[in-house]
Write an enzyme that holds these catalytic residues in place. Structure first.
Site, PDB file in Angstrom:
ATOM      1  N   CYS A  57     -48.842 -23.263 -32.474  1.00 29.82           N
ATOM      2  CA  CYS A  57     -48.880 -24.733 -32.559  1.00 29.82           C
ATOM      3  C   CYS A  57     -50.258 -25.273 -32.186  1.00 29.82           C
ATOM      4  O   CYS A  57     -51.177 -25.215 -33.000  1.00 29.82           O
ATOM      5  CB  CYS A  57     -47.760 -25.312 -31.688  1.00 29.82           C
TER       6      CYS A  57
ATOM      7  N   HIS B 210     -42.819 -22.018 -32.601  1.00 29.01           N
ATOM      8  CA  HIS B 210     -42.861 -21.540 -31.214  1.00 29.01           C
ATOM      9  C   HIS B 210     -41.936 -20.348 -30.983  1.00 29.01           C
ATOM     10  O   HIS B 210     -40.820 -20.522 -30.492  1.00 29.01           O
ATOM     11  CB  HIS B 210     -42.443 -22.670 -30.266  1.00 29.01           C
TER      12      HIS B 210
ATOM     13  N   GLU C 156     -42.099 -18.394 -28.689  1.00 32.81           N
ATOM     14  CA  GLU C 156     -41.910 -18.274 -27.224  1.00 32.81           C
ATOM     15  C   GLU C 156     -40.733 -19.125 -26.739  1.00 32.81           C
ATOM     16  O   GLU C 156     -40.286 -18.962 -25.606  1.00 32.81           O
ATOM     17  CB  GLU C 156     -43.202 -18.643 -26.477  1.00 32.81           C
TER      18      GLU C 156
END
Lengths: 194, 298
Positions: free
Chosen positions: A78, A170, A172
């Site tokens: 991002c 994302h 994560e």
């Protein structure tokens, strides 16, 4: 092996947790000396204008760009994708300028347009990847050396150029480690070719 | 490529935005010019409101949602997320802010509560909410209603950090209690705290709140902001502290740097130099209970 995570602002903890799940040691990068001895660097999601300013103020922008040009594998999510790119539409904000890509910030719109979706990413295997996009950017166009790993309606959302990896989403924020494992393979390849 | 089904307004994308704000400073602004100063200083988001808390305190009267025109002006001035406040329980102010495509709504005790019994059912909205809390039970009640982010309340508009410290210490103490409880004790603790059991269970498993937790209410200096980070907050809101000080641009930048490097005390010392006078403020210990904002909401 140690992987640095740029820790000035943003979703640092989530990357750290995923890498720990994979048994990888991490180090928070806050100052130029933190870059010593790392095999790869992650630029996490956050607010790109904030992170860009802090990179400049603490003399990190040039050392990271230099390390990237010298072949250090760097993975940006991002905000990290924005920082990696050479061109940011309509903005003069600080950047590393390593990836041959034109990026559009907040490209899907405001927070109400943030979304999650299962997407097929062949480079990661047969099972779709659950992608989470938060006020996300995308790559509008990219140079010939950039490999597109995921695109949607001609927007590039996941790309690789040599040792650089950039995702508009994302990984994560999920527990799926495949994108991080892909980055670890880039690091392994970089190390054997040195 | 097969058709991709995009889901918007899910809890994951609401909570996700809060995750991206971590380690950052969110600043109260009342004009597009102030919003630009905040963005240039490195704020991760701005909170658009009509009057900063210290003015609300000084001027009295009913404090409401801001004029949409002002909010739109601020949205046009900056590229960072724009938040705005709705009164506690004011469903329509919240719907209006959602219609303006605000990035985050603060259902805030700083404004005059519109409902003295119910908070907004935030899970019904597509836009994420942040809410204030003084302890774990209150935080989990708000998460139970759908809040995607929590901020400790502190005492807004005072420039006195003592309540912000008290509230984060209380939340941490409550979390410790939940974490160290045996499974058999958990239901009783959840009852005592007034916390939804399932969320208390999540706290026990995670060892922390299930959403991002910022500090707010009384933060006036870079050292105040770094203190809140040392105490375990994920980031800070600064209200009156910036634009009621002598040199807002410089102080805003200093607070951003102190939060990013909160463990580097030499750096905090460096950025604290020559900032001019902080907001004058008022000591919470000398205030009457009726003047305290943090007791609004439940």
């Amino acid at each position: 092996m140690k992987i640095g995570i740029l820790a000035l602002q943003g979703a640092v903890r989530e990357h750290r947790n995923l890498l720990r799940c994979l048994g990888v040691e991490t180090v928070d990068v806050l100052n130029p000396h933190d870059l010593h001895g790392i095999s790869g660097l992650i630029l996490p999601g956050g607010e790109s204008t904030t992170v860009g300013k802090l990179l400049v103020r603490y003399g990190l922008l040039e050392p990271i760009a230099e390390a990237g040009r010298a072949g250090l594998p760097i993975f940006g999510t991002c905000t990290g994708l924005i920082l990696l790119s050479k061109y940011i539409n309509g903005s003069a904000q600080p950047r590393l300028g390593l990836m041959d890509a034109h990026v559009e910030r907040n490209a899907f719109g405001r927070q109400l347009a943030s979304f999650e979706a299962d997407m097929p990413i062949p480079a990661l295997g047969d099972a779709p990847f659950h992608t989470v996009f938060i006020r996300a950017p995308y790559i509008e166009k990219a140079g010939g050396d950039v490999t597109t790993l995921l695109s949607l309606e001609d927007k590039i959302l996941f790309a690789q150029q040599g040792n650089l990896l950039a995702a508009a989403f994302h990984p994560e924020l999920t527990s799926d480690t495949r994108v991080h494992e892909y980055f670890l393979r880039i690091i392994a390849t970089a190390q054997t070719s040195q | 490529m097969p058709e991709v089904k995009k889901e918007t307004g899910t809890f994951a994308v609401k909570k996700g935005l809060a995750e991206m704000l971590k380690g950052g400073v969110i600043m109260d602004v009342v004009t597009p010019e102030q919003a630009k100063i905040a963005e240039d200083a490195g704020a991760v988001a701005v909170m658009a409101l009509e009057r900063v808390p210290s003015d609300i305190r000084a001027q009295g009267g009913v404090a409401r949602m801001s004029d949409p025109e002002m909010i739109i002006g601020i949205q046009q001035a900056v590229s960072i997320p724009v938040m705005a406040k709705a009164r506690i329980g004011h469903i329509v102010e919240a719907r209006v802010l959602e219609a303006l495509e605000i990035d985050f709504i603060d259902e805030s005790e700083v404004l005059t509560p519109a409902d003295d019994v119910y908070h907004i059912l935030k899970s019904e909205f597509k836009v994420p909410f942040v809410c204030g809390a003084r302890n774990l039970g209150e935080a989990l009640r708000r998460v139970g209603e759908g809040a995607a982010m929590i901020r400790t309340k502190g005492e807004a508009g005072t420039g006195d950090v003592v309540e912000a410290v008290r509230h984060i210490r209380q939340v941490s103490k409550d979390i410790q209690r939940v974490v160290s409880a045996s499974p058999m004790e958990l239901m009783t603790i959840a009852k005592e705290m007034g916390a939804p059991y399932e969320l208390a269970l999540q706290v026990k498993e995670l060892g922390r709140l299930p959403v991002v937790n910022f500090a707010a209410g009384g933060i006036a200096t870079p050292a105040d902001a770094a203190l809140m980070m040392v105490l375990g907050c994920d980031g800070v809101f600064v209200g009156s502290g910036i634009f009621k000080s002598d040199n807002p641009a410089k102080r805003a930048k200093a607070i951003v740097e102190a939060v990013a490097h909160y463990q580097d005390f030499k750096l905090v010392a460096e950025v604290s130099k020559g900032l001019g006078e902080a907001m004058r403020g008022q000591s919470v210990a000398q205030m009457e209970d009726k003047d305290k904002i943090a007791d609004r909401g439940w």
